[in-house]
Design a protein around this motif. Structure first.
Motif, PDB file in Angstrom:
ATOM      1  N   ALA A 181       0.730  -1.366   0.174  1.00  0.00           N
ATOM      2  CA  ALA A 181       0.232   0.077   0.372  1.00  0.00           C
ATOM      3  C   ALA A 181       0.440   1.167  -0.168  1.00  0.00           C
ATOM      4  O   ALA A 181       0.491   2.447  -0.310  1.00  0.00           O
ATOM      5  N   MET A 182       1.905   1.074   0.929  1.00  0.00           N
ATOM      6  CA  MET A 182       2.862   2.692   0.802  1.00  0.00           C
ATOM      7  C   MET A 182       3.249   2.519  -0.942  1.00  0.00           C
ATOM      8  O   MET A 182       3.939   3.405  -0.950  1.00  0.00           O
ATOM      9  N   ALA A 183       4.289   1.531  -1.767  1.00  0.00           N
ATOM     10  CA  ALA A 183       4.521   1.180  -2.458  1.00  0.00           C
ATOM     11  C   ALA A 183       4.170   2.556  -3.596  1.00  0.00           C
ATOM     12  O   ALA A 183       5.191   3.204  -4.197  1.00  0.00           O
ATOM     13  N   PRO A 184       3.074   2.803  -4.518  1.00  0.00           N
ATOM     14  CA  PRO A 184       3.005   3.270  -4.824  1.00  0.00           C
ATOM     15  C   PRO A 184       3.493   4.643  -4.725  1.00  0.00           C
ATOM     16  O   PRO A 184       3.873   5.694  -6.052  1.00  0.00           O
ATOM     17  N   ALA A 185       3.395   5.485  -3.420  1.00  0.00           N
ATOM     18  CA  ALA A 185       4.426   6.683  -3.820  1.00  0.00           C
ATOM     19  C   ALA A 185       5.822   6.235  -3.175  1.00  0.00           C
ATOM     20  O   ALA A 185       7.207   7.411  -3.787  1.00  0.00           O
ATOM     21  N   ILE A 186       6.153   5.600  -3.404  1.00  0.00           N
ATOM     22  CA  ILE A 186       7.581   5.100  -2.518  1.00  0.00           C
ATOM     23  C   ILE A 186       8.278   4.486  -3.851  1.00  0.00           C
ATOM     24  O   ILE A 186       9.483   5.709  -4.556  1.00  0.00           O
ATOM     25  N   THR A 187       8.085   3.856  -4.633  1.00  0.00           N
ATOM     26  CA  THR A 187       9.370   3.874  -5.908  1.00  0.00           C
ATOM     27  C   THR A 187       9.350   4.347  -7.121  1.00  0.00           C
ATOM     28  O   THR A 187      10.368   4.887  -7.802  1.00  0.00           O
ATOM     29  N   PRO A 188       8.976   5.466  -7.115  1.00  0.00           N
ATOM     30  CA  PRO A 188       8.841   6.358  -7.800  1.00  0.00           C
ATOM     31  C   PRO A 188       9.911   7.990  -7.703  1.00  0.00           C
ATOM     32  O   PRO A 188      11.073   8.889  -8.739  1.00  0.00           O
ATOM     33  N   GLN A 189       9.882   7.380  -5.967  1.00  0.00           N
ATOM     34  CA  GLN A 189      10.988   8.077  -5.703  1.00  0.00           C
ATOM     35  C   GLN A 189      12.436   7.439  -5.030  1.00  0.00           C
ATOM     36  O   GLN A 189      12.784   8.242  -4.923  1.00  0.00           O
ATOM     37  N   LEU A 190      12.587   6.741  -5.575  1.00  0.00           N
ATOM     38  CA  LEU A 190      13.780   5.230  -5.487  1.00  0.00           C
ATOM     39  C   LEU A 190      14.533   6.000  -6.097  1.00  0.00           C
ATOM     40  O   LEU A 190      16.251   5.613  -5.714  1.00  0.00           O
ATOM     41  N   PRO A 191      15.020   5.920  -7.432  1.00  0.00           N
ATOM     42  CA  PRO A 191      16.505   6.584  -7.594  1.00  0.00           C
ATOM     43  C   PRO A 191      16.576   8.139  -7.777  1.00  0.00           C
ATOM     44  O   PRO A 191      17.577   8.519  -7.969  1.00  0.00           O
ATOM     45  N   TYR A 192      15.576   9.015  -6.460  1.00  0.00           N
ATOM     46  CA  TYR A 192      16.283  10.101  -6.499  1.00  0.00           C
ATOM     47  C   TYR A 192      16.836  10.043  -4.897  1.00  0.00           C
ATOM     48  O   TYR A 192      16.800  11.415  -4.174  1.00  0.00           O
ATOM     49  N   THR A 196       9.311   0.713   8.127  1.00  0.00           N
ATOM     50  CA  THR A 196      10.618   2.219   8.884  1.00  0.00           C
ATOM     51  C   THR A 196      11.215   2.161   7.445  1.00  0.00           C
ATOM     52  O   THR A 196      11.633   3.424   7.159  1.00  0.00           O
ATOM     53  N   ALA A 197      12.386   0.897   7.250  1.00  0.00           N
ATOM     54  CA  ALA A 197      13.127   1.561   5.833  1.00  0.00           C
ATOM     55  C   ALA A 197      12.501   1.817   5.081  1.00  0.00           C
ATOM     56  O   ALA A 197      12.934   2.268   4.005  1.00  0.00           O
ATOM     57  N   TRP A 198      11.225   0.719   4.716  1.00  0.00           N
ATOM     58  CA  TRP A 198      10.512   1.397   2.780  1.00  0.00           C
ATOM     59  C   TRP A 198       9.686   2.573   3.167  1.00  0.00           C
ATOM     60  O   TRP A 198       9.796   3.628   2.288  1.00  0.00           O
ATOM     61  N   ALA A 199      10.163   3.240   4.082  1.00  0.00           N
ATOM     62  CA  ALA A 199       8.944   4.563   4.670  1.00  0.00           C
ATOM     63  C   ALA A 199       9.928   5.869   4.495  1.00  0.00           C
ATOM     64  O   ALA A 199      10.241   6.911   3.520  1.00  0.00           O
ATOM     65  N   VAL A 200      11.776   5.339   4.746  1.00  0.00           N
ATOM     66  CA  VAL A 200      12.661   6.652   4.833  1.00  0.00           C
ATOM     67  C   VAL A 200      13.196   6.440   2.965  1.00  0.00           C
ATOM     68  O   VAL A 200      13.021   7.970   2.332  1.00  0.00           O
ATOM     69  N   LEU A 201      12.579   5.828   2.014  1.00  0.00           N
ATOM     70  CA  LEU A 201      12.808   5.939   0.548  1.00  0.00           C
ATOM     71  C   LEU A 201      12.248   6.976   0.164  1.00  0.00           C
ATOM     72  O   LEU A 201      12.097   6.980  -1.056  1.00  0.00           O
ATOM     73  N   GLY A 202      11.187   6.526   0.899  1.00  0.00           N
ATOM     74  CA  GLY A 202       9.765   7.324   0.262  1.00  0.00           C
ATOM     75  C   GLY A 202       9.389   9.060   0.069  1.00  0.00           C
ATOM     76  O   GLY A 202       9.578   9.876  -0.823  1.00  0.00           O
ATOM     77  N   GLY A 203      10.539   9.625   1.136  1.00  0.00           N
ATOM     78  CA  GLY A 203       9.938  11.281   1.058  1.00  0.00           C
ATOM     79  C   GLY A 203       8.623  11.379   1.269  1.00  0.00           C
ATOM     80  O   GLY A 203       7.891  12.882   1.009  1.00  0.00           O
ATOM     81  N   TRP A 204       7.675  10.517   1.195  1.00  0.00           N
ATOM     82  CA  TRP A 204       6.005  11.532   1.357  1.00  0.00           C
ATOM     83  C   TRP A 204       5.647  11.137   2.945  1.00  0.00           C
ATOM     84  O   TRP A 204       6.047   9.715   3.342  1.00  0.00           O
ATOM     85  N   GLN A 205       5.144  12.436   3.070  1.00  0.00           N
ATOM     86  CA  GLN A 205       4.846  12.042   5.159  1.00  0.00           C
ATOM     87  C   GLN A 205       3.463  11.272   5.449  1.00  0.00           C
ATOM     88  O   GLN A 205       3.815  10.433   6.404  1.00  0.00           O
TER      89      GLN A 205
END
Length: 156
Positions: free
Chosen positions: A20-31, A98-107
């Motif tokens: 559920a967290m992935a859609p907002a996280i995966t575009p941020q991974l390269p950045y 939490t590790a997954w959330a750290v990569l996301g950049g979305w609150q």
């Protein structure tokens, strides 16, 4: 709400929340910044060590690791990692989310680990504690008085 107690395997719940967290996280991974990758790696490493130590303790004590049937526990594990946390496996899963959330950049992604912890507390840990109290009585009461649910930094 007891109908939800011990129904969803915690690893499955962690995966569902992570997806559920992935859609907002995966575009941020390269950045993601280097510090994000480092913190993510440290959290995954910490979670991996914690869950490995917990599983090893359960195997050594020859008791069940099945969180859906806590009444099948054959011994109270209170040494090793369990001297610092009554729920090290759930703690590890919070570390992974939490590790997954750290990569996301979305609150809002920080809701993932918080929702997981809240659900686990209410629908997994509470019924497990009732079962352990029935099985181990006073020994379990003394254990809960000495060891916190999530983590203790120093031993006595």
């Amino acid at each position: 709400m007891r109908c939800l107690e011990n129904r969803v395997p915690p690893p499955l719940l962690m995966v569902i929340i992570g997806l559920a967290m992935a859609p907002a996280i995966t575009p941020q991974l390269p950045y993601a910044a280097p510090w994000q990758w480092l913190l993510c790696a440290l959290l995954v490493l910490a979670g991996g060590v914690v869950v490995s130590l917990a599983l090893r303790a359960f195997v050594q004590h020859k008791t069940t690791v099945n969180p859906l049937q806590p009444a099948r526990a054959t011994s109270l594990v209170s040494s090793g990692i369990f001297a610092r946390s009554r729920n090290p496996m759930y703690l590890a899963m919070v570390c992974f989310l939490t590790a997954w959330a750290v990569l996301g950049g979305w609150q809002w992604q920080w809701l993932g680990p918080m929702l997981f912890a809240a659900y686990i507390q209410r629908f997994q840990i509470a019924p497990e504690e009732r079962a352990m109290l029935q099985l181990f009585g006073r020994d379990y009461q003394e254990y809960t008085a000495a060891v916190p649910r999530w983590w203790r930094w120093r031993t006595k």
